[in-house]
Design a protein around this motif. Structure first.
Motif, PDB file in Angstrom:
ATOM      1  N   ARG A 143       2.609   3.407  -1.016  1.00  0.00           N
ATOM      2  CA  ARG A 143       1.701   2.822  -2.004  1.00  0.00           C
ATOM      3  C   ARG A 143       0.811   1.736  -1.429  1.00  0.00           C
ATOM      4  O   ARG A 143      -0.233   1.424  -2.014  1.00  0.00           O
ATOM      5  CB  ARG A 143       2.507   2.246  -3.179  1.00  0.00           C
ATOM      6  CG  ARG A 143       3.303   3.254  -3.965  1.00  0.00           C
ATOM      7  CD  ARG A 143       2.431   4.348  -4.582  1.00  0.00           C
ATOM      8  NE  ARG A 143       1.314   3.806  -5.312  1.00  0.00           N
ATOM      9  CZ  ARG A 143       1.378   3.374  -6.564  1.00  0.00           C
ATOM     10  NH1 ARG A 143       2.521   3.419  -7.223  1.00  0.00           N
ATOM     11  NH2 ARG A 143       0.304   2.909  -7.172  1.00  0.00           N
ATOM     12  N   PRO A 189      -4.609   5.362  -0.824  1.00  0.00           N
ATOM     13  CA  PRO A 189      -5.355   6.318  -1.652  1.00  0.00           C
ATOM     14  C   PRO A 189      -4.435   7.166  -2.532  1.00  0.00           C
ATOM     15  O   PRO A 189      -3.328   7.526  -2.126  1.00  0.00           O
ATOM     16  CB  PRO A 189      -6.072   7.192  -0.617  1.00  0.00           C
ATOM     17  CG  PRO A 189      -6.164   6.346   0.605  1.00  0.00           C
ATOM     18  CD  PRO A 189      -4.911   5.517   0.608  1.00  0.00           C
ATOM     19  N   GLY A 190      -4.911   7.420  -3.745  1.00  0.00           N
ATOM     20  CA  GLY A 190      -4.190   8.334  -4.629  1.00  0.00           C
ATOM     21  C   GLY A 190      -3.195   7.688  -5.559  1.00  0.00           C
ATOM     22  O   GLY A 190      -2.642   8.354  -6.436  1.00  0.00           O
ATOM     23  N   GLU A 192      -1.641   5.185  -8.587  1.00  0.00           N
ATOM     24  CA  GLU A 192      -2.053   4.717  -9.902  1.00  0.00           C
ATOM     25  C   GLU A 192      -2.265   3.214  -9.866  1.00  0.00           C
ATOM     26  O   GLU A 192      -1.475   2.475  -9.288  1.00  0.00           O
ATOM     27  CB  GLU A 192      -0.981   5.067 -10.936  1.00  0.00           C
ATOM     28  CG  GLU A 192      -1.364   4.691 -12.355  1.00  0.00           C
ATOM     29  CD  GLU A 192      -0.296   5.081 -13.374  1.00  0.00           C
ATOM     30  OE1 GLU A 192      -0.355   4.589 -14.498  1.00  0.00           O
ATOM     31  OE2 GLU A 192       0.586   5.885 -12.995  1.00  0.00           O
TER      32      GLU A 192
END
Length: 216
Positions: A143, A189-190, A192
């Motif tokens: 993350r 990236p990607g 939430e």
């Protein structure tokens, strides 16, 4: 002589409490640039009395911010206890930046070192080691960006201290926008992301810029 001792001790304790209360008010409002003489005036004591209670600026800063440094270390411990490493990391960043926003003096403390203030520096070191672990965990779950380092947190705290100082009166929530944008920059990236705080109104930022210009 014996009967006078308790009275003398009580006076000394009252003076110490007045000095600490005055320093807290001034540091919270103005930051650590406040002089010792200003603290003495605010407390209603002489400079000699201040010097007897706190011989150096570091001693006074340590006494004023001991509880806040405890809170700073506790924020790291709370973040490490979070089952979600990314949530723990973002919550830590938001909590510490909120502590800066609530107290300009503490905003300064987090971006300075006080080698002579051993208790203060010990708590800072404790928090730093926890932060390094927090960063490692957030990276391990994919993350947090791989190129993020603990130095990036120091840079953020310096930037946030500047925003807090510049916008405290005109746009007191501007720091939330900065923190939200930076967390987006830190995220891999990607992932939430939480909602971004609204940007300050242009008129509020303009007032802050005018105030900063006058301060120069």
């Amino acid at each position: 002589m014996t009967t006078a001792e308790p009275g003398l001790r009580a006076d000394a304790e009252r003076n110490r409490d007045r000095i600490l209360a005055a320093a807290r008010r001034l540091y919270a409002r103005e930051g650590l640039g406040i002089s010792m003489a200003s603290v003495a005036r605010e407390a209603g004591v002489g400079k000699a009395t201040l010097a007897r209670r706190f011989a150096t600026r570091e001693e006074l800063v340590t006494a004023v911010f001991a509880d806040r440094m405890d809170g700073y270390a506790a924020a790291v411990a709370e973040a490490l206890a979070d089952a979600d490493p990314w949530h723990g990391f973002t919550s830590y960043i938001e909590n510490v930046c909120a502590m800066q926003a609530a107290d300009r003096g503490f905003a300064d403390v987090l971006t300075m070192t006080f080698p002579a203030a051993r208790a203060l520096e010990s708590r800072r070191d404790e928090a730093y080691h926890g932060l390094v672990e927090l960063i490692s965990r957030a990276k391990a779950v994919g993350r947090l960006r791989d190129d993020f380092t603990s130095e990036d947190v120091v840079i953020l705290l310096m930037a946030n201290a500047g925003v807090v100082a510049a916008t405290a009166d005109a746009a007191p929530d501007a720091w939330r926008r900065l923190v939200g944008q930076m967390l987006r920059a830190y995220a891999a990236p990607g992932g939430e992301l939480s909602a971004l705080a609204d940007a300050p109104a242009p008129s509020a930022l303009y007032r802050a810029m005018i105030r900063a210009g006058r301060a120069e």
